[in-house]
Scaffold this motif. Sequence first.
Motif, short mmCIF file in Angstrom:
data_model
loop_
_atom_site.label_atom_id
_atom_site.label_comp_id
_atom_site.label_asym_id
_atom_site.label_seq_id
_atom_site.Cartn_x
_atom_site.Cartn_y
_atom_site.Cartn_z
N SER A 3 10.18 12.19 0.45
CA SER A 3 9.14 12.93 -0.27
C SER A 3 9.75 14.09 -1.04
O SER A 3 9.35 14.40 -2.15
CB SER A 3 8.09 13.44 0.71
OG SER A 3 7.42 12.37 1.32
N GLU A 61 -3.88 14.24 0.67
CA GLU A 61 -3.78 13.33 1.81
C GLU A 61 -3.63 14.15 3.09
O GLU A 61 -2.67 13.99 3.83
CB GLU A 61 -2.62 12.36 1.63
CG GLU A 61 -2.76 11.45 0.42
CD GLU A 61 -1.63 10.46 0.29
OE1 GLU A 61 -1.75 9.34 0.81
OE2 GLU A 61 -0.62 10.81 -0.35
N GLY A 171 6.16 9.17 -0.74
CA GLY A 171 5.93 8.34 0.43
C GLY A 171 7.05 7.34 0.62
O GLY A 171 8.07 7.39 -0.06
N LEU A 175 4.91 5.76 -4.78
CA LEU A 175 4.05 4.98 -5.65
C LEU A 175 4.04 5.57 -7.05
O LEU A 175 4.02 6.79 -7.21
CB LEU A 175 2.62 4.95 -5.11
CG LEU A 175 2.44 4.49 -3.67
CD1 LEU A 175 0.96 4.57 -3.28
CD2 LEU A 175 2.98 3.08 -3.46
N LEU A 221 -6.46 4.73 -0.39
CA LEU A 221 -5.01 4.83 -0.63
C LEU A 221 -4.17 4.46 0.59
O LEU A 221 -3.12 3.83 0.42
CB LEU A 221 -4.68 6.25 -1.10
CG LEU A 221 -3.21 6.52 -1.45
CD1 LEU A 221 -2.68 5.53 -2.47
CD2 LEU A 221 -3.05 7.96 -1.96
N PRO A 222 -4.56 4.79 1.83
CA PRO A 222 -3.73 4.34 2.96
C PRO A 222 -3.57 2.83 3.03
O PRO A 222 -2.51 2.34 3.45
CB PRO A 222 -4.49 4.89 4.18
CG PRO A 222 -5.21 6.09 3.66
CD PRO A 222 -5.63 5.71 2.27
N ARG A 225 -0.99 1.92 0.51
CA ARG A 225 0.35 2.28 1.01
C ARG A 225 0.89 1.23 1.98
O ARG A 225 2.08 0.93 1.99
CB ARG A 225 0.30 3.65 1.69
CG ARG A 225 0.18 4.83 0.72
CD ARG A 225 0.51 6.13 1.42
NE ARG A 225 0.45 7.29 0.57
CZ ARG A 225 1.40 7.67 -0.28
NH1 ARG A 225 2.50 6.93 -0.41
NH2 ARG A 225 1.29 8.77 -1.00
N ALA A 228 2.08 -1.57 -0.08
CA ALA A 228 3.29 -1.16 -0.80
C ALA A 228 4.51 -1.21 0.10
O ALA A 228 5.60 -1.62 -0.33
CB ALA A 228 3.09 0.25 -1.35
N LYS A 229 4.35 -0.82 1.35
CA LYS A 229 5.48 -0.85 2.27
C LYS A 229 5.97 -2.28 2.48
O LYS A 229 7.18 -2.55 2.51
CB LYS A 229 5.09 -0.22 3.61
CG LYS A 229 6.27 0.00 4.54
CD LYS A 229 5.94 0.99 5.63
CE LYS A 229 7.19 1.37 6.41
NZ LYS A 229 6.93 2.44 7.40
#
Length: 251
Positions: A3, A61, A171, A175, A221-222, A225, A228-229
């Motif tokens: 981050s 967040e 993160g 993103l 958004l979580p 994420r 995305a991971k």
Amino acid sequence: MTSECFNADLALLKAEAAYRAHLEAAAAGRAGDGRHGRKVFRAMLRALDALPARSLAPSMEDGLSTVWVWSDLHLGHENIIRYTNRPFANASAMDDALYANWATTVTPADALLFVGDVAMRKAVGEATWSRIRHGPGRVKQLVVGNHDLTGSGALRVDGFDDICSLLCAAGDPPLLFTHMPLSDVPKGWVNVHGHTHAAPVTCSPHINVSVEHIRYRPLALPRIRALAKALAQGRYPAGSSTLERIESLEN
């Protein structure tokens, strides 16, 4: 990418350079991207010059509220129903459903991120901007899309707390939110985008948040994420839409 590294000015510069390269290539091509002509990409480049690139504030967040994401509402656009096979009788029914899904999903304490292409035709005007301004959510932010601009690249939208050219979110992985999907995503990042509507999901670091992919309702958004991971690890969950992929991960 940590981050701390992502929040550095260099990260924003890298993101902006990647988006600019994509837009310039399409603007220089004889047929744009095959769906939109060169003029569209020239307008987006002007907007990239005029609008700031942003980083998502960590306070967004904080665990006390939710950031919600969606793209390509195309409010007021009759033809989009036919183009992308949306399950609505007409634009009025579509708009009512989208507003209702917003109202029943987002709380006054939440934030709502639009990834471009808010309104078209008769929906471009103060009535729409007022509904956005007064809709649920303490913050409404827009990553500008091609239909949010005039042909010269000037904004034709209002009602948002902030309008930016792109948005980065720190993160693991970081993103990069852009309206148009990047042809070359920076290594280690995942590109969250709209623009391509109901186009099939891909085995690439892209997440399509056009409303056709998320059942016409803002997506938390979580959950983005989590997908995305998996993508950053080279895992491509089953499903024909973004939401189906997320649900397959959760199950």
